[in-house]
Design an enzyme around this catalytic site. Sequence first.
Site, mmCIF file in Angstrom:
data_model
loop_
_atom_site.group_PDB
_atom_site.id
_atom_site.type_symbol
_atom_site.label_atom_id
_atom_site.label_comp_id
_atom_site.label_asym_id
_atom_site.label_seq_id
_atom_site.Cartn_x
_atom_site.Cartn_y
_atom_site.Cartn_z
ATOM 1 N N CYS A 172 1.886 -7.527 9.058
ATOM 2 C CA CYS A 172 1.572 -6.347 8.166
ATOM 3 C C CYS A 172 0.219 -7.052 7.323
ATOM 4 O O CYS A 172 -0.782 -7.071 8.166
ATOM 5 C CB CYS A 172 2.726 -6.045 7.150
ATOM 6 S SG CYS A 172 2.593 -4.322 6.579
ATOM 7 N N HIS A 194 7.549 -5.269 10.797
ATOM 8 C CA HIS A 194 8.629 -6.111 9.911
ATOM 9 C C HIS A 194 10.102 -6.233 10.614
ATOM 10 O O HIS A 194 10.342 -5.179 11.366
ATOM 11 C CB HIS A 194 8.743 -5.128 8.571
ATOM 12 C CG HIS A 194 7.668 -5.314 7.723
ATOM 13 N ND1 HIS A 194 7.115 -6.159 6.983
ATOM 14 C CD2 HIS A 194 7.029 -4.398 7.333
ATOM 15 C CE1 HIS A 194 6.090 -6.159 6.230
ATOM 16 N NE2 HIS A 194 5.966 -4.611 6.520
#
Length: 529
Positions: free
Chosen positions: A358, A467
Site C-alpha cells: 500500500c 493488504h
Amino acid sequence: MIDLSLCGWLRAGLAGRGGEEQMTRSIMVVGTASNVGKSIVATALCRILTQDGYRVAPFKAQNMSLNSAVTPSGREIGRAQAVQAEACGILPSEHMNPVLLKPTGDMKSQVVLQGRPVGTRSAKDYFYDEKNELWQAVTESYRYLAERYEVVVIEGAGSPVEMNLKARDIANMKTACMADACVILVADIDRGGVFASVVGTLQLLAPKERALVKGIVVNKFRGDPSLFEAGRTWLESYTGTPVLGVLPYLQNLGIDEEDSVSLSSERYHGKPRIEGSIAAAVVRLPHIANFTDIDPLFLEPDVHAYFCDQPDDLADADVVVLPGTKSTLLDLDWLHKNGWSEAVLRAVERGSCLLGICGGFQMLGTRVVDPLHLESELDSGAGLGVFDATTTIQADKYTKLVQGNFAGAFEGIPVEGYEIHMGTTQFHSQQTPLAFTRPVYDSGNVASPVEEGCVSADGKVIGTYLHGVLHNDAFRVAWLNVLRREKGLPLQTAQDSRARQAETFDRLATTVRTHLRMDQLYNVVFGGD
C-alpha cells in the site's frame, strides 16, 4: 464447555419472562485503561458464545486505529471488529464499527462513518463537536445488529472515566446505557495498581452507569491465579461486584492487534535469531498502518521477523518490508532524511527481497504527488525509484475485497486480499503485474480482472496495494522459498492459516473458559439481577 441443560436454561432466559419474544442481550467489555486486553476478552466472548450456539455479533461504537479492514460491501472498519466477526463465524459489517477515526500526521483524524470517509477533523474540533450525526449512526448500527443477532458483544475504548472527555464520550458508557448492556470491567494486573484502577474507575462512574457493571475481570496475571484469591475477596467485598475471573498472561496469540501500542509487546519483538534462519526486517514507519499484514512472517518457523528502529537494522536483512502508512509523503520524507532510503536500496543491491504494501508500494515508485494536500502539507516527494511509476493521492478512497490469481514468477497461485488507499499508481514503462484481481462481491461477477501491483522478474521485489497479501499461504511460502533456495535452506510447504486462526480462537476460548466463572457470567448476562 457448558452442559446442554444449562444452555437450555439460558436459551429460555433469552426468550424473556412469560413467553415473550426473544430479546437481544448485550455484553460490554470496558477497561480501566487502554491496552488492558479489552479486544482479546471481547474476542474470546464472541467465540465462546458462538460455540455455545448463539448468534453473536461484535460492536464498537467508536474506534481509533490505523489497522482497518474491508467489509463485503466495500466499507472500512477497525481491524479488531473484523477479527471478532471471524471469531463469530460471520462476515464483517460496517455496522460493527460505525465510527472509525484514522489519525493523520498533523493532529487530525480522518472520520469514517459507517465505513465511508466523511472528512478530516482536528482533535480539538472533534472533541467539541456535538456528535449528533455520529451518535445517530451508532444507534442505527446497534439496532441493525440487535435485530439480527441474539447477543451483541460490545467493546469499549480506552477508559470510560477520562473525566475531561467523559461528557462527550460516545464509545463507552453512553453506548452501554443505550444498549442496556451488562458491563464487564477488565483490569491489567501486569502493569501494577490493579486495585486502585478498578476502584477508581467504579468510583468515577455515575450511579446509573455503575449499576450496569456486573463483573470484574483481572487480566494478564503471571503465575498461579490462586495467589490472587485474597485480592479477589478484597475486591468483591470493597466494590460489591463479583470478580468473574483472573485470566493468565497470554503471549503470542496470533490474533490481529488493534493499534500500534501493541508493537511494543512481546509478540513483535521477534524470536531470537538462529543460524540458518531468514531475517525479515519491517521498517517501523512513523505513521504505520495495517501492520498486521506482516503477522504471517512472525509465524514462519525459519523466519526471524523484527521491526526496525534505525537504518543499521537492515544491514543483515534477507527481507525488507515497507508496510502501509496513513501519510505516505510524510513517511517518505522521513525515509529520505534519516538514512532509510539508502539502507533499503543497499539491501536490494545485495540481493535482499523487498516488499512494499500500500503506502510502502507507493514509496517504491519514482514520485508521489498530493496536489490537494489530502495527507499533509507536502506537494510531492521523490520515491525510492525501484519501480518506474508515479502515485497521485486523490480524494476518493478505494476500498474493496478482491480475489484473483498471482502473475509473473508466481503465476497461477490464487490470491485474495483487500485494498484501502487514497491514490492511484501509474507506471511509465512496461512492468510485470503481481496479480490480476477483481472485486469479490462484484454484482453479477462480470468485472474483468485488472492488473495489480508489480513484481520483478526474479520474484524478489514486490509492490502491491493488497493488504493481507502475506496471508495467502501458497504465495508467501513460494516467495520465501526463493530465498531458501539461494541460502541452501530446506524448502517449506504452505500451511493453512485459516485453520490455524480457527485453532487460535478455540485455544483462546478454552483458556478464558477455564479461568472465568462461566456460571456467574451467564447468570449476570442472561439470568437477570
